[in-house]
Scaffold this active site. Structure first.
Site, PDB file in Angstrom:
ATOM      1  N   LYS A 154       0.873  -1.302   0.128  1.00 32.66           N
ATOM      2  CA  LYS A 154       0.018   0.036  -0.197  1.00 32.66           C
ATOM      3  C   LYS A 154       0.907   1.283  -0.070  1.00 32.66           C
ATOM      4  O   LYS A 154       1.514   1.772   1.046  1.00 32.66           O
ATOM      5  CB  LYS A 154      -0.874   0.035   1.370  1.00 32.66           C
ATOM      6  CG  LYS A 154      -2.051   1.140   1.007  1.00 32.66           C
ATOM      7  CD  LYS A 154      -2.727   1.585   2.081  1.00 32.66           C
ATOM      8  CE  LYS A 154      -1.857   2.848   3.007  1.00 32.66           C
ATOM      9  NZ  LYS A 154      -1.833   3.983   2.087  1.00 32.66           N
TER      10      LYS A 154
ATOM     11  N   CYS B 104      13.496  10.612   6.605  1.00 35.27           N
ATOM     12  CA  CYS B 104      13.543  10.094   7.930  1.00 35.27           C
ATOM     13  C   CYS B 104      14.899  10.370   8.777  1.00 35.27           C
ATOM     14  O   CYS B 104      14.780  10.561   9.822  1.00 35.27           O
ATOM     15  CB  CYS B 104      13.136   8.611   8.093  1.00 35.27           C
ATOM     16  SG  CYS B 104      14.153   7.833   6.920  1.00 35.27           S
TER      17      CYS B 104
ATOM     18  N   GLU C 126       9.664   0.858  10.633  1.00 34.94           N
ATOM     19  CA  GLU C 126      10.526   1.742  10.281  1.00 34.94           C
ATOM     20  C   GLU C 126      10.086   3.124  10.651  1.00 34.94           C
ATOM     21  O   GLU C 126       9.403   3.650   9.513  1.00 34.94           O
ATOM     22  CB  GLU C 126      11.295   1.535   9.044  1.00 34.94           C
ATOM     23  CG  GLU C 126      12.098   0.331   8.497  1.00 34.94           C
ATOM     24  CD  GLU C 126      13.045  -0.007   9.278  1.00 34.94           C
ATOM     25  OE1 GLU C 126      13.876   1.063   9.797  1.00 34.94           O
ATOM     26  OE2 GLU C 126      13.792  -0.887   9.170  1.00 34.94           O
TER      27      GLU C 126
ATOM     28  N   GLU D  22       9.910  15.617  15.592  1.00 42.10           N
ATOM     29  CA  GLU D  22      10.156  15.421  13.921  1.00 42.10           C
ATOM     30  C   GLU D  22       9.377  16.317  13.190  1.00 42.10           C
ATOM     31  O   GLU D  22       8.198  16.166  13.413  1.00 42.10           O
ATOM     32  CB  GLU D  22      10.079  14.021  13.464  1.00 42.10           C
ATOM     33  CG  GLU D  22      10.427  13.653  11.962  1.00 42.10           C
ATOM     34  CD  GLU D  22      10.196  12.281  11.502  1.00 42.10           C
ATOM     35  OE1 GLU D  22       9.242  11.901  11.696  1.00 42.10           O
ATOM     36  OE2 GLU D  22      11.081  11.865  10.774  1.00 42.10           O
TER      37      GLU D  22
HETATM   38  P1  NAD Z   1       2.333   8.290   8.156  1.00 44.99           P
HETATM   39  O1  NAD Z   1       2.417   7.383   9.232  1.00 44.99           O
HETATM   40  O2  NAD Z   1       1.106   9.121   8.111  1.00 44.99           O
HETATM   41  O3  NAD Z   1       2.076   7.173   6.732  1.00 44.99           O
HETATM   42  C1  NAD Z   1       2.649   6.081   6.275  1.00 44.99           C
HETATM   43  C2  NAD Z   1       1.882   5.072   5.590  1.00 44.99           C
HETATM   44  O4  NAD Z   1       0.960   4.555   6.712  1.00 44.99           O
HETATM   45  C3  NAD Z   1       0.934   5.797   4.582  1.00 44.99           C
HETATM   46  O5  NAD Z   1       1.030   4.753   3.558  1.00 44.99           O
HETATM   47  C4  NAD Z   1      -0.291   6.009   5.455  1.00 44.99           C
HETATM   48  O6  NAD Z   1      -1.427   5.961   4.571  1.00 44.99           O
HETATM   49  C5  NAD Z   1      -0.366   4.490   6.256  1.00 44.99           C
HETATM   50  N1  NAD Z   1      -1.367   4.598   7.472  1.00 44.99           N
HETATM   51  C6  NAD Z   1      -1.799   5.884   7.899  1.00 44.99           C
HETATM   52  N2  NAD Z   1      -2.505   5.402   9.251  1.00 44.99           N
HETATM   53  C7  NAD Z   1      -2.298   4.093   9.217  1.00 44.99           C
HETATM   54  C8  NAD Z   1      -2.811   3.012  10.098  1.00 44.99           C
HETATM   55  N3  NAD Z   1      -3.710   3.312  11.051  1.00 44.99           N
HETATM   56  N4  NAD Z   1      -2.645   1.973   9.843  1.00 44.99           N
HETATM   57  C9  NAD Z   1      -1.967   1.417   8.735  1.00 44.99           C
HETATM   58  N5  NAD Z   1      -1.429   2.288   7.888  1.00 44.99           N
HETATM   59  C10 NAD Z   1      -1.641   3.444   8.028  1.00 44.99           C
HETATM   60  O7  NAD Z   1       3.660   8.441   7.597  1.00 44.99           O
HETATM   61  P2  NAD Z   1       4.086   9.598   6.550  1.00 44.99           P
HETATM   62  O8  NAD Z   1       3.477  10.785   6.754  1.00 44.99           O
HETATM   63  O9  NAD Z   1       3.548   9.374   5.125  1.00 44.99           O
HETATM   64  O10 NAD Z   1       5.719   9.445   6.186  1.00 44.99           O
HETATM   65  C11 NAD Z   1       6.620  10.209   7.151  1.00 44.99           C
HETATM   66  C12 NAD Z   1       7.133   9.532   8.050  1.00 44.99           C
HETATM   67  O11 NAD Z   1       7.807   8.245   7.634  1.00 44.99           O
HETATM   68  C13 NAD Z   1       8.165  10.330   8.997  1.00 44.99           C
HETATM   69  O12 NAD Z   1       7.752  10.177  10.481  1.00 44.99           O
HETATM   70  C14 NAD Z   1       9.460   9.547   8.491  1.00 44.99           C
HETATM   71  O13 NAD Z   1      10.449   9.660   9.645  1.00 44.99           O
HETATM   72  C15 NAD Z   1       9.184   8.123   8.295  1.00 44.99           C
HETATM   73  N6  NAD Z   1       9.765   7.343   7.442  1.00 44.99           N
HETATM   74  C16 NAD Z   1      10.704   6.501   8.047  1.00 44.99           C
HETATM   75  C17 NAD Z   1      11.819   5.749   7.555  1.00 44.99           C
HETATM   76  C18 NAD Z   1      12.614   4.794   8.233  1.00 44.99           C
HETATM   77  O14 NAD Z   1      13.108   3.986   7.167  1.00 44.99           O
HETATM   78  N7  NAD Z   1      12.805   4.624   9.356  1.00 44.99           N
HETATM   79  C19 NAD Z   1      11.587   5.995   5.920  1.00 44.99           C
HETATM   80  C20 NAD Z   1      10.776   7.029   5.384  1.00 44.99           C
HETATM   81  C21 NAD Z   1      10.067   7.578   6.114  1.00 44.99           C
END
Ligand code: NAD
Length: 490
Positions: free
Chosen positions: A190, A298, A264, A395
């Site tokens: 997804k 991230c 992650e 963050e």
């Molecule tokens: P997010 O958590 O809002 O969303 C990430 C994904 O999860 C999206 O596809 C979203 O639709 C889905 N999602 C949202 N709510 C959900 C739920 N309740 N259950 C399952 N899936 C759900 O994050 P974002 O804003 O898309 O991305 C930014 C974040 O990602 C930042 O915190 C960043 O640090 C992190 N990130 C971490 C890494 C790593 O390798 N550690 C890499 C890239 C990004």
């Protein structure tokens, strides 16, 4: 008569927009069982270009019923085809996908920049080459798992549910798909709701690569779609990359089930600059770490810890460099800072800018003209911040740098380790011994020395504490996708 040269403080480049035509459909369905299909209830959502606010395409919004179809398609493909295929054949498919990504790299790069707002320089030179590299790397492991795990038999989980964020859309898809497929799992992926397009274009490529139907399924939608995948008992393993907040929710849902998962999550990395560092080089690394790609990283170096004796010099050099950064059209090859990914994220960043000033910190932004349409944020730094300030602890995920000073290495380490994250960091010094000493004390999954944001498919990546659990990349990245059994176990 010669025309007088009109020198400005900085060199101005002529616009150099990337101009290849890309083929986007008006609407995209879900990719289930090797076919394109509408969402059962017909719902769709729009994906927009954050640099122009124009709609790029409409995309199917998958419900729990659609997720169920996708998981069942993945299970069928696992039982009937993928689990029976010799490992070397799995590898061949991955090699083919890697080569096709290279062939279509330019188109993928343009779509990534249009849908996500990141500068074409990043998507063209970093994201897409790394995507191909990950598929090549894991293709090589597919028939060598006995060497990866000597004395054990590495068995796949079955169906892997994978949920990814918007900051590196295709790269995060590659980090997840390549090791899962190499180890013999089938997948339901997804993508994030603001950046679904490159994953959908990957689905087209996967069709062209003749991957057996159902081995990779792609369901688009928002948090509800993600939650439906997490809660589906047929997804044997869940791999999630995203915010710590959502990661915690997923952990609460999965911990009692006994199903396998990796998370992650977010970060709040510090670049630690010692007085003996090559300061110009350090400034370049800091700029790369937080301002390029709009701070949507991230592992962004969103904090700077600089030794007191050189703090004034470093901040002055940083401000000079920030004044030369080009903010604007993501498709222009000269652009350093593209568009903020979405209106929602833009508002969140604006909130932090106000908060920083309310907390008493001093804000600096270079004068820069921003386009009228779209979501933009100039590079921003804050000085005079305290350890307990939210700018230091939380963050932001935008081009915002919080600067603190330190006197001793021990103080630098203490400050670096203070926020609840532990994903990455940087150390800048002339002394090799100091690099080893500091990097053994900073609690972060990745620590770069005299450089920043360097990635390679052979190197593991992941965090401690609220930055998550599990590793992706390298040999370590195979482990979450296998069950290690006795060799005799059938
Ligand atoms: P997010 O958590 O809002 O969303 C990430 C994904 O999860 C999206 O596809 C979203 O639709 C889905 N999602 C949202 N709510 C959900 C739920 N309740 N259950 C399952 N899936 C759900 O994050 P974002 O804003 O898309 O991305 C930014 C974040 O990602 C930042 O915190 C960043 O640090 C992190 N990130 C971490 C890494 C790593 O390798 N550690 C890499 C890239 C990004």
């Amino acid at each position: 008569m010669t025309t007088p040269l009109n020198f400005d403080t900085t060199w101005r480049y002529a616009p150099a927009p990337e101009s290849i035509p890309v083929r986007l459909r008006k609407s995209y369905g879900l990719f289930i069982g090797g076919e394109w299909t509408e969402a059962k209830d017909g719902r769709t959502f729009r994906t927009i270009n954050p640099a122009s606010e124009k709609v790029l395409a409409r995309v199917a919004d998958a419900s729990a019923a659609d997720v169920d179809r996708a998981v069942k398609a993945a299970r069928r493909a696992y039982d009937r085809v993928w689990s029976k295929l010799p490992a070397a054949e799995r590898g061949k498919y991955l090699f083919r996908i890697a080569r096709m990504i290279q062939e279509r790299a330019r188109e993928f790069a343009v779509v990534e920049s249009m849908d996500g707002g990141k500068p074409i320089r990043e998507s063209r030179d970093v994201d897409i080459p790394l995507v191909a590299a990950h598929f090549f790397y894991y293709a090589g492991w597919a028939d060598k798992l006995d060497y990866a795990f000597p004395g054990r038999r590495a068995a796949p989980h079955g169906v892997a549910g994978q949920i990814i964020p918007w900051n590196f859309p295709l790269l995060m898809a590659a980090w997840k798909l390549a090791p899962a497929l190499a180890t013999g799992n089938t997948v339901v992926l997804k993508p994030a709701e603001t950046t679904p397009l490159t994953a959908l274009k990957l689905a087209e490529l996967i069709q062209d690569a003749d991957l057996p139907p159902g081995v990779v399924n792609i369901v688009t939608g928002g948090g509800e779609t993600g939650a439906a995948l997490v809660n589906h008992p047929g997804a044997d393993k869940i791999a999630f990359t995203g915010s710590t907040e959502v990661g915690k929710r997923i952990l609460r849902a999965l911990a009692p089930t006994g199903r396998s998962y990796t998370l992650e999550l977010g970060g709040k990395a510090a670049n630690i600059v010692f007085e003996d560092a090559a300061l110009d080089q350090a400034v370049e690394g800091i700029v790369n770490g937080i301002f390029f790609n709009q701070g949507h990283v991230c592992c962004a170096g969103s904090r700077l810890l600089v030794q007191e004796s050189v703090a004034e010099t470093v901040v002055a050099k940083l401000k000079d460099r920030m004044a030369t950064l080009i903010v604007g059209d993501p498709l222009d090859k000269n652009t350093d800072i593209g568009a903020i990914n979405s209106k929602e994220q833009w508002k969140r960043i604006q909130g932090y800018l106000k908060l920083g000033e309310a907390e008493g910190a001093e804000k600096y932004q270079p004068a820069c003209a921003l386009p009228e349409k779209g979501y933009w944020c100039p590079p921003t730094l804050f000085t005079g911040v305290s350890q307990s300030d939210r700018l230091v602890q939380e963050e932001i995920f935008g081009p915002v740098l919080a600067i603190q000073t330190f006197r001793t290495p021990a103080e630098a380490v203490e400050k670096a380790n203070n926020p609840p994250y532990g994903l990455s960091g940087g150390v800048w010094t002339d002394k090799g011994s100091k690099i080893f000493k500091i990097s053994s004390k900073v609690r972060a999954g990745v620590l770069w020395a005299n450089t920043y944001n360097k990635f390679d498919p052979t190197a593991p990546f992941g965090g401690y504490q609220e930055s998550g659990m599990g590793r992706e990349g390298g040999l370590h990245g195979l482990l979450p996708y296998v069950r290690l059994l006795d060799p005799e176990h059938s």
